[in-house]
Write a protein that holds these residues in place. Structure first.
Motif, mmCIF file in Angstrom:
data_model
loop_
_atom_site.group_PDB
_atom_site.id
_atom_site.type_symbol
_atom_site.label_atom_id
_atom_site.label_comp_id
_atom_site.label_asym_id
_atom_site.label_seq_id
_atom_site.Cartn_x
_atom_site.Cartn_y
_atom_site.Cartn_z
ATOM 1 N N LEU A 157 9.344 19.345 -11.935
ATOM 2 C CA LEU A 157 8.079 19.778 -11.336
ATOM 3 C C LEU A 157 8.062 21.290 -11.181
ATOM 4 O O LEU A 157 7.037 21.948 -11.424
ATOM 5 C CB LEU A 157 7.882 19.098 -9.981
ATOM 6 C CG LEU A 157 6.669 19.566 -9.164
ATOM 7 C CD1 LEU A 157 5.366 19.356 -9.924
ATOM 8 C CD2 LEU A 157 6.638 18.841 -7.812
ATOM 9 N N TYR A 161 12.133 15.894 -4.880
ATOM 10 C CA TYR A 161 10.810 15.742 -5.492
ATOM 11 C C TYR A 161 9.704 15.585 -4.453
ATOM 12 O O TYR A 161 8.673 16.257 -4.525
ATOM 13 C CB TYR A 161 10.816 14.544 -6.448
ATOM 14 C CG TYR A 161 9.464 14.191 -6.995
ATOM 15 C CD1 TYR A 161 8.679 15.147 -7.646
ATOM 16 C CD2 TYR A 161 8.956 12.895 -6.872
ATOM 17 C CE1 TYR A 161 7.431 14.825 -8.153
ATOM 18 C CE2 TYR A 161 7.713 12.567 -7.389
ATOM 19 C CZ TYR A 161 6.956 13.528 -8.019
ATOM 20 O OH TYR A 161 5.723 13.211 -8.522
ATOM 21 N N GLN A 171 6.590 18.270 -4.189
ATOM 22 C CA GLN A 171 5.260 17.770 -4.534
ATOM 23 C C GLN A 171 4.295 17.956 -3.370
ATOM 24 O O GLN A 171 3.128 18.312 -3.563
ATOM 25 C CB GLN A 171 5.331 16.297 -4.926
ATOM 26 C CG GLN A 171 4.018 15.733 -5.462
ATOM 27 C CD GLN A 171 3.646 16.304 -6.811
ATOM 28 O OE1 GLN A 171 4.386 16.169 -7.778
ATOM 29 N NE2 GLN A 171 2.493 16.959 -6.889
ATOM 30 N N ASP A 179 0.917 20.154 -3.604
ATOM 31 C CA ASP A 179 -0.394 19.538 -3.401
ATOM 32 C C ASP A 179 -1.157 20.125 -2.236
ATOM 33 O O ASP A 179 -2.384 20.257 -2.291
ATOM 34 C CB ASP A 179 -0.232 18.026 -3.159
ATOM 35 C CG ASP A 179 0.144 17.264 -4.410
ATOM 36 O OD1 ASP A 179 -0.075 17.804 -5.509
ATOM 37 O OD2 ASP A 179 0.661 16.138 -4.292
ATOM 38 N N SER A 239 0.085 12.670 -1.081
ATOM 39 C CA SER A 239 0.520 13.217 -2.367
ATOM 40 C C SER A 239 0.875 12.139 -3.386
ATOM 41 O O SER A 239 1.263 12.453 -4.492
ATOM 42 C CB SER A 239 1.731 14.148 -2.163
ATOM 43 O OG SER A 239 1.343 15.312 -1.477
#
Length: 945
Positions: free
Chosen positions: A216, A281, A285, A289, A799
Motif C-alpha cells: 500500500l 495494513y 489504510q 482513507d 475503511s
C-alpha cells in the motif's frame, strides 16, 4: 408470482445502482461486466440438482435465491467498496458461504461438487493442449498501453517482503496477484492487485500485515510523488518532498502558513523514512482513507509528513518550535504516544479543532434547549464527541408557567438531538455522535430507558444516539437495602441537580417528605430494585443506557470547589464540570503501554501471581517518564492552539485547562509479559502501570505550572490542598455507609509530589482512559484497556474489512510447531477461540482467553485499581459470554462498591455467532463473531480516539 418472490428477485437484481463499478475476471483472463443475475442462475441450478423441478419452481426457493444473491453482492461490495475487478472464483466462494449460512447444506454440497467437476475438466483440457502464457498490457491514464513489467512487479513485492522472514513468500503474493490481472488492466488496478492478494494471506501469518502495508505504501508514494519510488530512494526523497508538501498544503489553504516559518532544513532532516515500514495494513489504510490531507482526492501526505505536520501544529507557539516539534514527532512516529483523532485530523491546519470531547448542560427553557442543540451541531461539525446533561429539563406532565400548559418532557427533544447528530456529521469524515445523560430520580427516567428499543412509538425513540444513567449513591444504597425510590420533575426539586453525597441525601429525603405531605404532587414511587432491574434489562437488550455513577465522579473531582460534574462524555471517561455558562472540553491522547516494556521479557511460563517489585522491573520506567512528559506538553498545547466553535467551550477550557492522558495496548502488554487477563497478576499490573503513568503525568503538569503558570481556577482545588487522586478515595468512602472496598497500596514517592502540586498545577485534570478505537488500530496495538476480542477475526470499519491475527499466539504456536493451515481453519471455525482446540497446550489457553471467556469481575477488579490513580475515569466495557440477570446484577453492583466512576458498553455474544468463510481446498470455516447490542468499533468510540 407472489409479491415476496418478486421483491426478493428485485432485491437480487437491483441490489445496488452502481454495480457497473465492478467487473469479473474469468478463468481465461477475459474481463466481463459484473452481472448479479448470473449468481441467481447458478444458485437456482444448484437447487435444481438437489430438489428437481418441483423444488426449484417453488416460491420459497425463488425468494431464498433472491435474498442470498443480495447477500453475496453486499459482501463483495463491502470487501471492495471502491469497485474494481472480482475473480470468478471469489464470487463462487461467496455463493458457497451464502448457501451454508442459509442452512442449505445439500445444495451447497451439490454446488461444491459441480465446481470440482468443472475444475477437473479444465485441468484435463490444459494437459491436452497446453497454452502459452498470455501477454498482458497495462492501460495508462492517457489511454496508451504497454506490456506488463512482471519483473518490476516482482521487485515491488520483494521489497515489501524484505526483512519479514521466511513466513512471508514473494512467490505466493505474486501468484495471487497474477490471478487478478487481465489484458488492458488499468494502472490503478495494477497497483491495487498485489495489495488485495497479500491481505488475503494475513490469516496465514501476521507478518503479511506488514507486507500488505508496504505494498500500500508503494501505491501511496506513487500517488503523492506522482511517480514510483522505492523505499531505499525515500531517504533522499523525503526532505525535498516535505518542503514541497508544505508549499502545496499552504497554497491550497489546507495548512497554516506559519508552518513555513520553521527551520525546514532542520525539520526535514529529522524525518525518519524507515518508520514508514512499522505500519501494519489496517493502520496505514486507515490513515490513507481518513487522515492524510488531499487536494481534489489526491493525497499529498506521506506517513512521516503526517506525523511531523501534527507535531509542528502542536509546537507553533513554543519558544523553540523546532526542538519541541521534533520531540513531539519522535513519540508519535515511534508509536509511543498518539494524540486523539481530532488532533491528528486538524493539527497544523487552518481550522485546528483538536479537542475530543465536549460536555454540556441543557437549561430548562426553550431558548436553552435549542441553544444546546445548536451547540451540538457546531461542535459536531468540527469532529467533537458530545455528552449532554438533560437532567434540568422538566418532566412529562409538569406545569409550564409561560403557556399555562403541560410539558412533553425530555424525550421529544432527544429525538431532535438524535436527528441533528445524523444530519451534522463530523466534518464529513465520520458520523456525528452524542450521548444524553439523565439522573435516576428524574420522572422521565423510565421512558428514557426505552429510547433505544426497536418497538413502540418511533417518534419517541432515538436509534442513532447514545444514552447513559447518571446514578447517585443513594439510589444504589436503596437497591442494596431493597428500599423505595421516588421520581421527581426537576422544576420542583431543582437543587438536586447540583447536590452530591450527604447533601444530596438530606435534600432528597426532604423532598420525599414533602411528597408524602402532598406539597409535591407530580412524583412517582416504586421499588428501587425494580428500577435497577429495568436499567440492566434495557442495557442488555439495547446496549443502553450505560451505567455511570454521579457521586464518585463528584466527590473525587479535583474541581468540586468551582462546580459540579453533571455527566460524562460520549465514551464515559471524562468527568468535568458543566453549567449553563461552561461547556467542558477535554483533550486526549494515549500512551502505548506495550512500547514501554523492557527488552528480554519472560519465556514460555505464565505469570498469574507477581509482586509489585517484579512488575515494576518489567517496565522501562525511565522511557515511560520521558514519553509522559512530552505527551503532557503536547496535550497542554492543544488547549491554546485549539479552534473553539462555541465561546462557552473556549472560556471553560482556558480557565481549567483539563487534559486526559490515557493508555492503549494493555492486553498486548499482558501477552508480552505472559500474564493472563483473568489473574491477580493482571490486576496488579493494571495498578502499577497506571500508578506510573499517573505519577509522571501529575509531576509533568506541576512542572508545566512552574514554566507557564497554574490554571486559573487552581486555588481551592483538591490539588491546592495536596489531595491527590489516591487521597480522594477517602472523601468518597466517608460519604457511603459501606465505604469503598478497594486496595489503596502505593509504591512511588507520592508524599513529595503532594508537596509539589500544592505549589501549582497547569491542568485541572490530567488523566482519562479513552477507548482508542481508531488510534490503536493505526499503531497496531490492542484498544485501550480492552481484553482480546478474538485471536483471529475479520474487523469491519469505515475503511473496509481487515483480517486481524494475534501475533503473540502465532509466535507461541510456531514455537510448539503447531502453526499450520489446520490451526488457521480451527481458529476460524471456533470464532478465534483457543479453548475448544485440543491441539493447543492447556497451559496457553488462559493467556489467550478472549473477552467473552473472562469472568467480567476480573475487568472490574483491574479497573478499580486503575481508578484510584485517575482524576477522571475510564472507558470500561464489560463482556458476558453467558449472560444472566444474576451475573449482570452482581457485576454492576461490584463496580459501584469498588468505587468505579463509570462503565461503558455491556457486550454479549448473540445466539448465532459464526459467519462461515471458505479457505483453501473449499473447506468451510468461521470468521467473525457477532456482538449483541453494539458494534466492536462503535462510531462513539471513534469520536474520542
Amino acid at each position: 408470482m407472489s409479491s415476496p418472490a418478486r421483491s426478493a428477485q428485485s432485491e437480487a437484481l437491483e441490489v445496488r445502482a452502481d454495480l457497473g463499478r465492478y467487473r469479473v475476471i474469468r478463468r481465461n483472463g477475459s474481463v466481463v461486466p459484473f452481472d448479479a443475475s448470473k449468481i441467481q442462475v447458478a444458485m437456482t441450478k444448484a437447487f435444481l440438482a438437489v430438489d428437481g423441478g418441483t423444488g426449484a419452481a417453488s416460491a420459497r426457493v425463488r425468494d431464498l435465491v433472491g435474498r442470498l444473491t443480495a447477500q453475496v453482492v453486499e459482501t463483495l461490495e463491502r470487501r471492495q467498496p471502491g469497485g474494481g475487478t472480482l475473480h470468478i472464483e471469489d464470487i463462487q466462494d461467496q455463493v458457497e458461504l451464502a448457501l451454508m449460512r442459509a442452512g442449505e447444506h445439500e445444495v451447497a454440497r451439490a454446488y461444491v461438487l459441480y465446481r470440482e467437476e468443472r475444475a477437473r475438466e479444465r485441468a484435463q483440457k490444459r494437459e491436452a493442449s497446453p497454452a502459452s502464457a498470455p501477454i498482458l498490457r497495462v492501460r495508462h491514464a492517457d489511454g496508451s498501453e504497454q506490456p506488463l513489467d512482471l519483473e518490476r512487479l516482482r521487485q515491488v513485492i520483494g521489497e515489501a517482503c524484505s526483512g519479514l522472514g521466511e513466513a512471508v513468500s514473494v512467490d505466493a503474493i505474486l501468484q495471487a496477484t497474477q490471478r487478478n490481472l487481465y489484458d488492458g488492466i488499468s494502472e490503478a488496478e495494477l497497483f491495487q492487485a498485489p495489495i488485495l492478494a497479500c491481505r488475503v494471506l494475513i490469516e496465514q501469518d501476521p507478518a503479511y500485515a506488514h507486507a500488505t502495508a508496504r505494498l500500500l505504501l508503494d501505491r501511496v508514494r506513487r500517488e503523492v510523488l506522482g511517480e514510483p519510488a522505492t523505499h531505499a530512494e525515500m531517504a533522499q526523497r523525503y526532505p525535498e518532498y516535505f518542503k514541497d508538501y508544505l508549499r502545496t498544503g499552504i497554497q491550497h489553504e489546507l495548512l497554516d502558513p506559519r508552518l513555513a516559518q520553521f527551520d525546514l532544513d532542520r525539520i526535514a532532516a529529522a524525518l525518519r523514512p524507515e518508520r514508514d515500514l512499522d505500519f501494519q495494513y489496517l493502520g496505514l489504510q486507515i490513515l490513507y482513507d481518513r487522515y492524510f490531507l488531499h487536494v481534489r482526492e489526491r493525497r499529498i501526505e506521506l506517513p512521516q509528513a503526517f506525523w511531523m505536520r501534527v507535531a509542528m501544529g502542536l509546537a507553533l507557539e513554543e519558544i523553540d518550535r523546532e526542538e519541541q516539534a521534533i520531540a513531539f514527532y519522535e513519540v508519535l512516529s515511534r508509536f509511543e504516544f498518539v494524540s486523539s483523532t481530532p488532533t491528528l485530523f486538524n493539527a497544523g491546519t487552518l481550522r485546528p479543532q483538536l479537542s475530543s470531547c465536549f460536555l454540556t448542560t441543557v437549561a430548562d427553557d426553550l431558548d436553552g434547549i435549542y441553544e444546546a442543540i445548536k451547540d451540538n451541531a457546531l461542535l459536531s461539525k468540527y469532529s467533537g464527541g458530545l455528552g449532554n446533561d438533560w437532567t434540568p429539563v422538566r418532566a412529562l406532565g409538569s406545569y409550564i408557567k409561560g403557556t399555562n400548559g403541560k410539558s412533553q418532557g425530555v424525550v421529544p427533544f432527544l429525538k431532535v438531538v438524535n436527528d441533528t447528530a445524523v444530519a451534522v456529521n463530523q466534518g464529513g469524515k465520520r458520523k456525528g455522535a452524542v450521548c444524553a445523560y439523565l439522573e435516576t430520580w428524574h420522572l422521565d427516567i423510565e421512558e428514557f430507558l426505552e429510547l433505544r428499543k426497536n418497538t413502540g412509538d418511533d417518534r419517541r425513540r432515538t436509534h442513532d444516539m447514545n444514552t447513559a444513567n447518571w446514578i447517585p449513591d443513594l439510589f444504589m444504597e436503596r437497591v442494596e437495602a431493597n428500599g423505595q425510590w421516588t421520581l421527581f420533575s426537576p422544576n420542583e426539586v431543582a437543587d438536586l441537580h447540583d447536590l452530591t453525597g450527604q447533601a444530596f441525601k438530606e435534600r432528597y429525603e426532604h423532598y420525599e417528605r414533602l411528597a408524602d405531605a402532598g406539597e409535591i404532587t407530580l412524583f412517582k414511587r416504586l421499588p428501587a430494585l425494580q428500577l435497577w432491574r429495568k436499567m440492566l434489562t434495557m442495557l442488555f437488550e439495547t446496549g443502553h443506557p450505560w451505567i455511570t455513577f454521579k457521586d464518585p465522579c463528584n466527590l473525587r473531582s479535583p474541581q468540586q470547589h468551582v462546580g459540579v460534574v453533571h455527566s460524562s462524555n460520549l465514551c464515559t471517561e471524562i468527568t468535568l464540570n458543566t453549567s449553563d455558562k461552561e461547556i467542558a472540553v477535554c483533550n486526549l491522547g494515549s500512551v502505548n503501554l506495550v512500547a514501554h516494556l523492557r527488552a528480554g521479557l519472560p519465556g514460555q511460563g505464565l505469570r498469574t501471581e507477581a509482586s509489585a517489585d517484579e512488575l515494576l522491573a518489567l517496565v522501562d520506567t525511565d522511557k515511560l517518564a520521558r514519553t509522559v512528559r512530552v505527551a503532557m506538553r503536547m496535550l497542554d498545547n492543544v488547549i491554546d492552539m485549539n479552534y473553539y466553535a462555541v465561546a462557552k467551550a473556549r472560556n471553560s477550557n482556558l480557565r481549567h485547562r483539563p487534559v486526559g492522558l490515557g493508555l492503549m495496548g494493555f492486553s498486548d502488554a499482558l501477552l508480552a509479559l505472559r500474564i493472563p487477563y483473568a489473574s491477580q497478576a493482571a490486576v496488579e499490573f493494571a495498578d502499577i502501570s497506571q500508578e506510573l503513568i499517573s505519577y509522571h503525568a501529575i509531576d509533568a503538569s506541576a512542572d508545566l505550572a512552574r514554566e507557564r503558570g497554574s490554571y486559573r481556577s487552581f486555588p481551592g482545588s483538591l490539588w491546592s490542598q495536596g489531595i491527590l487522586p489516591l487521597d480522594s478515595i477517602e472523601l468518597l468512602a466517608r460519604s457511603r455507609v459501606a465505604g469503598v472496598d478497594v486496595d489503596r497500596s502505593q509504591r512511588l514517592d507520592w508524599e513529595s509530589l503532594r508537596t509539589k502540586v500544592k505549589g501549582g498545577m497547569r491542568n485541572s485534570n490530567c488523566l482519562a482512559i479513552a477507548p482508542t478505537a481508531t488510534i490503536s488500530n493505526i499503531v497496531g496495538v490492542s484498544q485501550g484497556i480492552e481484553p482480546i476480542y478474538q485471536n483471529l477475526y475479520v474487523k469491519s470499519n469505515l475503511s473496509g474489512e481487515f483480517t486481524v491475527v494475534n501475533a503473540y499466539l502465532v509466535r507461541d504456536l510456531k514455537a510448539a510447531d503447531l502453526w499450520d493451515e489446520v490451526m488457521v481453519n480451527d481458529l476460524k471455525y471456533f470464532d478465534g477461540s483457543v479453548v475448544p482446540i485440543d491441539r493447543i497446550p492447556e497451559a496457553l489457553k488462559p493467556l489467550y482467553a478472549n473477552a467473552f471467556e473472562i469472568d467480567p469481575q476480573w475487568l472490574v477488579e483491574a479497573a478499580a485499581r486503575r481508578q484510584k490513580w485517575l482524576d477522571q475515569s475510564q472507558s470500561l466495557n464489560l463482556y458476558f459470554g453467558q449472560p444472566s440477570g444474576k451475573k449482570i446484577d452482581e457485576t454492576y453492583r461490584l463496580a459501584w462498591r469498588r468505587g468505579l466512576k463509570t462503565t461503558y458498553y455491556l457486550r454479549s455474544l448473540g445466539a448465532t455467532a459464526a459467519e462461515k468463510s471458505t479457505v483453501s481446498k473449499g473447506v468451510l470455516n468461521a470468521v467473525p463473531g457477532q456482538v449483541k447490542a453494539c458494534a466492536i468499533e462503535d462510531p462513539g468510540c471513534e469520536a474520542c480516539q
